[in-house]
Design an enzyme around this catalytic site. Structure first.
Site, PDB file in Angstrom:
ATOM      1  CB  VAL A  65      -1.006   0.029   1.182  1.00  0.00           C
ATOM      2  CG1 VAL A  65      -2.033  -1.080   1.065  1.00  0.00           C
ATOM      3  CG2 VAL A  65      -0.294   0.008   2.527  1.00  0.00           C
ATOM      4  CG  ASN A  91      -6.899  -4.352   8.462  1.00  0.00           C
ATOM      5  OD1 ASN A  91      -7.124  -4.252   9.673  1.00  0.00           O
ATOM      6  ND2 ASN A  91      -6.116  -5.309   7.959  1.00  0.00           N
ATOM      7  CB  SER A 145      -5.069   2.672  17.078  1.00  0.00           C
ATOM      8  OG  SER A 145      -4.439   2.320  18.293  1.00  0.00           O
ATOM      9  CE1 TYR A 160      -0.005   1.105  14.759  1.00  0.00           C
ATOM     10  CE2 TYR A 160      -0.818   1.785  16.915  1.00  0.00           C
ATOM     11  CZ  TYR A 160      -0.958   1.033  15.761  1.00  0.00           C
ATOM     12  OH  TYR A 160      -2.058   0.215  15.602  1.00  0.00           O
ATOM     13  CB  SER A 163       0.664   6.352  11.750  1.00  0.00           C
ATOM     14  OG  SER A 163       0.324   5.275  12.610  1.00  0.00           O
ATOM     15  CE  LYS A 164      -3.124   2.296  13.109  1.00  0.00           C
ATOM     16  NZ  LYS A 164      -3.858   1.712  11.958  1.00  0.00           N
TER      17      LYS A 164
END
Ligand code: NAP
Length: 256
Positions: A65, A91, A145, A160, A163-164
């Site tokens: 992706v 996802n 998340s 992370y 990113s979320k």
């Protein structure tokens, strides 16, 4: 069972494992044709076998992706093989924990990989299918998340968490932009779900698991299947007036 996704065609990224695999099988059980996208085609094929056993129809596509060109090419392949796309589940994702003070090579690589896959990857695939989604009053389900929000209990994960947050921001922005086309865009915020993504942490860092579970009112870690219900709901007509929001599927983690 009432089939809530009859006549739909769903694209699911990261469908070869964990949450993506469970959603793919769940969607097929609800009557959708599923396009299984994963960086590991053999993993997607294992999911396709489960879909077939559930009586569904699946096609597998190998894609990174993070590679925009590949995403565009795969989108055409999906339409050629399965017909019009009505549901997209973003996802695919990775997670690595490292303090920002760790060795530079590690920190830089983690940041680049996580942003490339978790944020740019969501954009790349969404953009690749955007005309299908606009033409077909599509539904987008992004996997966020509990780290789409800030926590002191999830240390060493700036990339992370960033990113979320990005996934949630993208969800809201796209919902605002595409509402006029009848496209709904929502997110799911899983808590600690036992999948290969965190198998190493669970095996080697029981203290971290305890911290999560001590703050989870339902008192257990989630399973991939726990995300299927919210994912089916958001993609179905039952959520016809739901857009731009996030459903937490975290055992209540964010409530305390
Ligand atoms: P998983 O079991 O590791 O599954 C992720 C799948 O995505 C794997 O098949 C993986 O392939 C694939 N993938 C990785 N990079 C890719 C890329 N560049 N292009 C295409 N596919 C790629 O993880 P999971 O736990 O099901 O996680 C799914 C999503 O839920 C992720 O976005 C994750 O951040 C989110 N999430 C998980 C949890 C949790 O506790 N598990 C909690 C909150 C949110 P490889 O295995 O070959 O890398």
């Amino acid at each position: 069972m009432t089939k809530l996704l009859q006549g739909h065609c769903a694209v699911i990224t990261g469908a070869g494992s964990g949450i993506g695999q469970a959603i793919a099988v769940g969607y097929a059980e609800h009557g959708a044709k599923v396009a299984l996208l994963d960086i590991d085609k053999s993993a997607a094929e294992a999911t396709a076998q489960q879909v077939a056993e559930a009586g569904g129809k699946a096609s597998c596509f190998e894609v990174d992706v993070a590679n925009r060109q590949q995403c565009a090419e795969i989108a055409q392949g999906v339409v050629d093989e399965l017909g019009k796309v009505t549901i997209l589940v973003n996802n695919a994702g990775i997670n690595r924990r490292n303090p920002i003070t760790a060795d530079q090579a590690d920190v830089f690589k983690d940041w680049d990989d996580i942003i490339d896959i978790n944020v740019k990857g969501v954009f790349n695939i969404t953009h690749a299918f955007i005309e299908q989604l606009r033409a077909n009053k599509g539904r987008v389900v992004n996997i966020g998340s509990i780290q789409s929000f800030v926590h002191v209990r999830t240390p060493n994960s700036a990339a992370y968490t960033t990113s979320k947050h990005g996934v949630l921001g993208f969800t809201k922005a796209l919902a605002a932009e595409l509402g006029k086309d009848g496209v709904r865009v929502n997110a799911i915020g899983p808590g600690l779900i036992e999948t290969p993504l965190n198998a190493h942490s669970r095996a080697n860092n029981p203290d971290l698991v305890k911290i999560f579970l001590d703050h989870t009112p339902l008192g257990r870690a989630g399973q991939a299947g726990d995300i299927v219900g919210p994912a089916v709901f958001l993609a179905s007509d039952m959520a016809a007036y739901v857009t731009g929001t996030i459903i937490m599927a975290d055992g209540g983690y964010r409530t305390i």
